[in-house]
Design an enzyme around this catalytic site. Structure first.
Site, PDB file in Angstrom:
ATOM      1  N   PRO A 105       0.891  -1.177   0.057  1.00  0.00           N
ATOM      2  CG  PRO A 105      -0.280  -1.230   2.097  1.00  0.00           C
ATOM      3  CD  PRO A 105       0.378  -2.293   1.074  1.00  0.00           C
ATOM      4  CG  ASN A 106      -0.299   4.190   1.278  1.00  0.00           C
ATOM      5  OD1 ASN A 106      -1.364   4.827   0.729  1.00  0.00           O
ATOM      6  ND2 ASN A 106      -0.298   3.512   2.587  1.00  0.00           N
ATOM      7  NE  ARG A 125       4.470   6.827   1.539  1.00  0.00           N
ATOM      8  CZ  ARG A 125       4.429   5.345   1.982  1.00  0.00           C
ATOM      9  NH1 ARG A 125       4.399   4.338   1.171  1.00  0.00           N
ATOM     10  NH2 ARG A 125       4.453   5.167   3.409  1.00  0.00           N
ATOM     11  CE1 TYR A 179       8.758   4.824   2.689  1.00  0.00           C
ATOM     12  CE2 TYR A 179       7.820   6.905   2.937  1.00  0.00           C
ATOM     13  CZ  TYR A 179       8.042   5.701   3.252  1.00  0.00           C
ATOM     14  OH  TYR A 179       7.468   4.993   4.455  1.00  0.00           O
ATOM     15  CG  ASN A 217       8.276  -2.502   0.037  1.00  0.00           C
ATOM     16  OD1 ASN A 217       7.797  -2.211   1.472  1.00  0.00           O
ATOM     17  ND2 ASN A 217       8.703  -1.058  -0.198  1.00  0.00           N
ATOM     18  CB  ALA A 277       1.539   0.259   6.315  1.00  0.00           C
ATOM     19  CG  HIS A 336       5.118  -1.979  10.370  1.00  0.00           C
ATOM     20  ND1 HIS A 336       6.513  -2.497  10.262  1.00  0.00           N
ATOM     21  CD2 HIS A 336       5.208  -0.843   9.477  1.00  0.00           C
ATOM     22  CE1 HIS A 336       7.310  -1.678   9.355  1.00  0.00           C
ATOM     23  NE2 HIS A 336       6.259  -0.669   8.856  1.00  0.00           N
ATOM     24  CG  ASP A 384      -0.467 -16.970   8.828  1.00  0.00           C
ATOM     25  OD1 ASP A 384       0.356 -17.105   9.396  1.00  0.00           O
ATOM     26  OD2 ASP A 384      -1.651 -17.008   9.376  1.00  0.00           O
ATOM     27  CD  GLU A 428      10.412  -7.712   5.591  1.00  0.00           C
ATOM     28  OE1 GLU A 428      10.854  -8.869   6.270  1.00  0.00           O
ATOM     29  OE2 GLU A 428      10.160  -6.795   6.290  1.00  0.00           O
ATOM     30  CG  HIS A 475      11.077  -2.599   4.216  1.00  0.00           C
ATOM     31  ND1 HIS A 475       9.786  -2.353   4.445  1.00  0.00           N
ATOM     32  CD2 HIS A 475      11.515  -3.739   5.032  1.00  0.00           C
ATOM     33  CE1 HIS A 475       9.278  -3.668   4.948  1.00  0.00           C
ATOM     34  NE2 HIS A 475      10.431  -4.277   5.208  1.00  0.00           N
ATOM     35  CB  SER A 517      12.800   4.083   4.625  1.00  0.00           C
ATOM     36  OG  SER A 517      11.611   3.268   5.105  1.00  0.00           O
ATOM     37  NE  ARG A 543      10.246   5.909   8.248  1.00  0.00           N
ATOM     38  CZ  ARG A 543       9.472   5.608   7.336  1.00  0.00           C
ATOM     39  NH1 ARG A 543       9.168   4.649   6.502  1.00  0.00           N
ATOM     40  NH2 ARG A 543       8.007   6.501   7.270  1.00  0.00           N
ATOM     41  NE  ARG A 600       7.253   4.289   9.688  1.00  0.00           N
ATOM     42  CZ  ARG A 600       6.112   4.392   8.874  1.00  0.00           C
ATOM     43  NH1 ARG A 600       5.804   3.614   7.912  1.00  0.00           N
ATOM     44  NH2 ARG A 600       5.536   5.660   8.917  1.00  0.00           N
TER      45      ARG A 600
END
Ligand code: DQA
Length: 143
Positions: A9-10, A17, A22, A73, A76, A79, A86, A97, A99, A101, A106, A110
């Site tokens: 998301p986002n 952003r 970012y 990625n 949010a 977290h 799962d 995984e 990211h 940032s 942060r 996070r």
């Protein structure tokens, strides 16, 4: 070989952003960067983005069924989404995984990733290069 790259998301709104966190790349530019880094490592990247948890879970099921490696990625969802965790656990091919940032540098919320425990590894803090580094790691894992 195909790699499924999932962005949560986002991330599609990188253009609006906080660029001090970012960076300056727009989402279409990030996708192009990922595709080109994948190609340099001998992969064809299927790059997707969704703001929807169920859609991301469906994509992880698809990767599990087709034994496709995944770079994700979760944004949010990292977290708190046990459902994505799962689903990620079902993927038996490598799953990394990433990211843009460094979440550990942060806000405290996070600092927890519910995904890391089912990933082969986590790369964060290098901007778009987090994806390039993940692709290099994936190449080593697979060969
Ligand atoms: C992010 C970090 C997350 O904490 C955040 O919610 C995001 C992006 C990153 O790429 O740095 O949306 O996953």
């Amino acid at each position: 070989m195909k790699v499924l790259v999932i962005n949560g998301p986002n991330l599609s709104r990188l253009d609006i952003r906080d660029s001090s966190i970012y960076g300056d790349m727009s989402y279409p530019q990030l996708e192009a960067h990922i595709r080109s880094a994948a190609e340099s490592n001998g992969f064809i990247a299927d790059v997707r983005q969704s703001d929807d948890e169920a859609t991301i879970i469906g994509w992880l099921h698809e990767a599990a069924d087709s034994n496709t490696p995944v770079i994700i990625n979760p944004a949010a969802f990292t977290h708190y989404s046990y459902a994505i965790r799962d689903a990620a656990e079902l993927v038996k091919a490598p799953l990394i995984e990433v990211h843009l940032s460094n979440p550990l540098a942060r806000e405290e919320f996070r600092h927890t990733s519910v995904i890391s425990g089912v990933a082969n590894g986590t790369i964060g803090g290098f901007g778009p290069n987090s994806y390039s580094l993940a692709l290099t790691a994936l190449k080593t894992l697979i060969s």
